[in-house]
Scaffold this motif. Structure first.
Motif, PDB file in Angstrom:
ATOM      1  N   GLU A  31       0.850  -1.189   0.000  1.00 51.16           N
ATOM      2  CA  GLU A  31       0.000   0.000   0.000  1.00 51.16           C
ATOM      3  C   GLU A  31       0.886   1.238   0.000  1.00 51.16           C
ATOM      4  O   GLU A  31       1.913   1.279   0.693  1.00 51.16           O
ATOM      5  CB  GLU A  31      -0.916   0.007   1.220  1.00 51.16           C
ATOM      6  N   LEU A  32       0.497   2.255  -0.761  1.00 45.57           N
ATOM      7  CA  LEU A  32       1.287   3.483  -0.868  1.00 45.57           C
ATOM      8  C   LEU A  32       0.404   4.693  -0.646  1.00 45.57           C
ATOM      9  O   LEU A  32      -0.609   4.869  -1.325  1.00 45.57           O
ATOM     10  CB  LEU A  32       1.932   3.575  -2.257  1.00 45.57           C
ATOM     11  N   GLU A  33       0.798   5.535   0.302  1.00 47.84           N
ATOM     12  CA  GLU A  33       0.166   6.840   0.483  1.00 47.84           C
ATOM     13  C   GLU A  33       1.154   7.887  -0.019  1.00 47.84           C
ATOM     14  O   GLU A  33       2.084   8.281   0.688  1.00 47.84           O
ATOM     15  CB  GLU A  33      -0.192   7.076   1.950  1.00 47.84           C
ATOM     16  N   LEU A  34       0.971   8.300  -1.276  1.00 46.47           N
ATOM     17  CA  LEU A  34       1.886   9.250  -1.895  1.00 46.47           C
ATOM     18  C   LEU A  34       1.541  10.663  -1.418  1.00 46.47           C
ATOM     19  O   LEU A  34       0.397  11.102  -1.528  1.00 46.47           O
ATOM     20  CB  LEU A  34       1.768   9.153  -3.417  1.00 46.47           C
ATOM     21  N   THR A  35       2.552  11.363  -0.897  1.00 48.02           N
ATOM     22  CA  THR A  35       2.343  12.647  -0.235  1.00 48.02           C
ATOM     23  C   THR A  35       3.354  13.665  -0.742  1.00 48.02           C
ATOM     24  O   THR A  35       4.538  13.355  -0.829  1.00 48.02           O
ATOM     25  CB  THR A  35       2.515  12.488   1.298  1.00 48.02           C
ATOM     26  N   PRO A  36       2.926  14.883  -1.085  1.00 48.83           N
ATOM     27  CA  PRO A  36       3.896  15.903  -1.493  1.00 48.83           C
ATOM     28  C   PRO A  36       4.996  16.070  -0.443  1.00 48.83           C
ATOM     29  O   PRO A  36       4.739  15.995   0.759  1.00 48.83           O
ATOM     30  CB  PRO A  36       3.041  17.172  -1.617  1.00 48.83           C
ATOM     31  N   GLN A  37       6.220  16.308  -0.913  1.00 48.14           N
ATOM     32  CA  GLN A  37       7.372  16.264  -0.020  1.00 48.14           C
ATOM     33  C   GLN A  37       7.285  17.278   1.118  1.00 48.14           C
ATOM     34  O   GLN A  37       7.526  16.938   2.281  1.00 48.14           O
ATOM     35  CB  GLN A  37       8.646  16.483  -0.828  1.00 48.14           C
ATOM     36  N   GLY A  38       6.952  18.524   0.801  1.00 47.68           N
ATOM     37  CA  GLY A  38       6.840  19.528   1.863  1.00 47.68           C
ATOM     38  C   GLY A  38       5.715  19.218   2.824  1.00 47.68           C
ATOM     39  O   GLY A  38       5.825  19.460   4.033  1.00 47.68           O
ATOM     40  N   THR A  39       4.623  18.679   2.295  1.00 46.16           N
ATOM     41  CA  THR A  39       3.502  18.286   3.149  1.00 46.16           C
ATOM     42  C   THR A  39       3.906  17.155   4.081  1.00 46.16           C
ATOM     43  O   THR A  39       3.556  17.154   5.272  1.00 46.16           O
ATOM     44  CB  THR A  39       2.301  17.864   2.290  1.00 46.16           C
ATOM     45  N   LEU A  40       4.660  16.186   3.552  1.00 44.55           N
ATOM     46  CA  LEU A  40       5.127  15.080   4.386  1.00 44.55           C
ATOM     47  C   LEU A  40       6.015  15.597   5.519  1.00 44.55           C
ATOM     48  O   LEU A  40       5.877  15.170   6.681  1.00 44.55           O
ATOM     49  CB  LEU A  40       5.893  14.069   3.534  1.00 44.55           C
ATOM     50  N   ALA A  41       6.919  16.523   5.197  1.00 47.28           N
ATOM     51  CA  ALA A  41       7.786  17.091   6.225  1.00 47.28           C
ATOM     52  C   ALA A  41       6.965  17.787   7.300  1.00 47.28           C
ATOM     53  O   ALA A  41       7.214  17.619   8.505  1.00 47.28           O
ATOM     54  CB  ALA A  41       8.771  18.073   5.585  1.00 47.28           C
ATOM     55  N   GLU A  42       5.975  18.562   6.890  1.00 46.77           N
ATOM     56  CA  GLU A  42       5.156  19.292   7.863  1.00 46.77           C
ATOM     57  C   GLU A  42       4.253  18.349   8.657  1.00 46.77           C
ATOM     58  O   GLU A  42       3.991  18.585   9.845  1.00 46.77           O
ATOM     59  CB  GLU A  42       4.328  20.363   7.166  1.00 46.77           C
ATOM     60  N   LYS A  43       3.773  17.275   8.057  1.00 45.05           N
ATOM     61  CA  LYS A  43       2.953  16.312   8.781  1.00 45.05           C
ATOM     62  C   LYS A  43       3.744  15.681   9.926  1.00 45.05           C
ATOM     63  O   LYS A  43       3.224  15.443  11.019  1.00 45.05           O
ATOM     64  CB  LYS A  43       2.427  15.229   7.814  1.00 45.05           C
ATOM     65  N   LEU A  44       5.027  15.369   9.663  1.00 44.51           N
ATOM     66  CA  LEU A  44       5.881  14.806  10.709  1.00 44.51           C
ATOM     67  C   LEU A  44       6.184  15.839  11.791  1.00 44.51           C
ATOM     68  O   LEU A  44       6.117  15.554  12.987  1.00 44.51           O
ATOM     69  CB  LEU A  44       7.182  14.289  10.097  1.00 44.51           C
ATOM     70  N   ARG A  45       6.536  17.062  11.361  1.00 48.56           N
ATOM     71  CA  ARG A  45       6.852  18.125  12.324  1.00 48.56           C
ATOM     72  C   ARG A  45       5.645  18.452  13.191  1.00 48.56           C
ATOM     73  O   ARG A  45       5.761  18.613  14.414  1.00 48.56           O
ATOM     74  CB  ARG A  45       7.317  19.378  11.599  1.00 48.56           C
ATOM     75  N   ALA A  46       4.474  18.535  12.549  1.00 54.53           N
ATOM     76  CA  ALA A  46       3.257  18.844  13.285  1.00 54.53           C
ATOM     77  C   ALA A  46       2.947  17.749  14.307  1.00 54.53           C
ATOM     78  O   ALA A  46       2.588  18.034  15.456  1.00 54.53           O
ATOM     79  CB  ALA A  46       2.088  19.024  12.319  1.00 54.53           C
ATOM     80  N   GLY A  47       3.092  16.496  13.881  1.00 53.55           N
ATOM     81  CA  GLY A  47       2.839  15.402  14.813  1.00 53.55           C
ATOM     82  C   GLY A  47       3.744  15.465  16.021  1.00 53.55           C
ATOM     83  O   GLY A  47       3.306  15.250  17.165  1.00 53.55           O
ATOM     84  N   GLY A  48       5.018  15.778  15.804  1.00 48.34           N
ATOM     85  CA  GLY A  48       5.947  15.887  16.911  1.00 48.34           C
ATOM     86  C   GLY A  48       5.730  17.106  17.773  1.00 48.34           C
ATOM     87  O   GLY A  48       6.210  17.166  18.915  1.00 48.34           O
TER      88      GLY A  48
END
Length: 264
Positions: free
Chosen positions: A95-112
Motif C-alpha cells: 500500500e502506498l500513500e503518496l504525499t507531497p514532499q513539503g507536506t510530508l515534512a510538515e505532517k511529521l513536524r506537526a505530529g511531533g
C-alpha cells in the motif's frame, strides 16, 4: 542523569513488534539509519507501516526490508529508484500513500509538535485533495483502495481568498534516525545533507531510536549547536564513523585541462 545509551542496535529495536508504524529518516540514501534497519531486518519484524521520504533502493536503505516483504504500507513523497517497490505496488502487495514532499515534512513536524492537523495550499485542485489516487491495487491491476477526498476551506490570505486543503499530522510508534553526533542524554547533531528528514522523523515517533557516529558526554555539545534536543530521543546507539554510506547515482563533471596548462 538520564542515560539513553543502548549497547547494540539489536537491543535498541528488540521491542518493535510486527505491525508497528515507523518514521524513518533519510533522503535518498543520505542519512539512512542503516545499522538500525539491518538490526530490524535481522530480527524478522514484519507487517510494518513506514513513513519515509522514499524507500531506498533494491539492496540498501529501507529496500532491504521491502525486498523481504516486511513492509505493508509506505507513506512517501518519492518512489523512484526501486524496481521492487514498483513491482509490489502494481501487483497489490504494498500500500502506498503518496504525499507531497513539503507536506510530508510538515505532517511529521506537526505530529511531533502536538498539532493534529493543518491547512496547506499544496495539492488543492489535484487528486491529493480530490481523492482517487491509487493506494493499493488488486492483483489484476485494478484499484483496490483509493485516497479519500480531503476537506478544502477558503481563507483570506494576503488580502485574497485562497483555497487550502486539510492535512492530518503523522505520529508513529517508533522512529529510526541517523545522526553524526549525540550525547547520552539524546541531544543530536546532523551532518550536512543528513539533516534532512531525520529531525522530523525523530519528532514524530513516540519512541525515537537514534544511531550516532560519535557518542559524547552530556555537555560536550555546545547548546547552540544542537539540532534536535534530547526530549525527542529515547535511545541512542553508537555505530562509529566507518559505517558504509552509499549514494544512489554518482555524477561527476569531466575534468578540464586548465589545471595542467597553468590555468587558475
Amino acid at each position: 542523569m538520564i542515560d539513553k545509551q543502548i549497547a547494540s542496535a539489536a537491543q535498541a529495536v528488540a521491542d518493535i513488534p510486527d505491525g508497528a508504524s515507523l518514521a524513518v529518516g533519510g533522503f535518498g540514501l543520505s542519512g539512512n539509519p542503516m545499522t538500525l534497519i539491518e538490526a530490524l531486518h535481522a530480527q524478522g519484524t514484519t507487517e510494518l507501516s513506514v513513513v519515509s521520504n522514499n524507500c531506498g533502493v533494491d539492496d540498501w536503505g529501507l529496500g532491504i526490508l521491502l525486498g523481504s516483504q516486511r513492509i505493508r504500507k509506505m507513506t512517501s513523497s518519492y518512489v523512484g529508484e526501486n524496481k521492487e517497490f514498483e513491482r509490489q505496488f502494481l501487483e497489490g502487495d504494498l500500500e502506498l500513500e503518496l504525499t507531497p514532499q513539503g507536506t510530508l515534512a510538515e505532517k511529521l513536524r506537526a505530529g511531533g509538535s502536538g498539532i493534529a492537523a493543518f491547512f496547506t495550499q499544496t495539492g488543492v485542485g489535484t487528486q491529493v485533495a480530490e481523492g482517487g489516487l491509487p493506494r493499493r491495487h488488486n492483483p489484476d491491476g485494478s484499484v483496490a483502495v483509493a485516497s479519500p477526498v480531503k476537506e478544502v476551506r477558503s481563507f483570506d490570505f494576503h488580502g485574497e481568498q485562497r483555497d487550502f486543503v486539510l492535512e492530518e499530522s503523522i505520529t508513529t510508534d517508533f522512529a529510526l534516525v541517523h545522526a553524526f553526533k549525540g550525547d547520552r542524554h539524546g541531544n543530536l547533531v546532523f551532518n550536512k545533507a543528513a539533516r534532512n528528514f531525520n529531525p522530523l522523523a525523530a519528532m514524530a515517533g513516540r519512541v525515537c531510536i537514534a544511531q550516532v557516529e560519535q557518542l559524547v558526554e552530556p555537555g560536550e555539545i555546545d547548546a547552540d549547536s544542537i539540532h534536535l534536543p534530547g526530549v525527542f530521543v529515547h535511545r541512542v546507539v553508537e555505530v562509529g564513523g566507518d559505517i558504509e554510506k552509499r549514494i544512489e547515482r554518482r555524477t561527476v563533471r569531466p575534468s578540464t585541462d586548465s589545471a595542467t596548462q597553468g590555468g587558475n
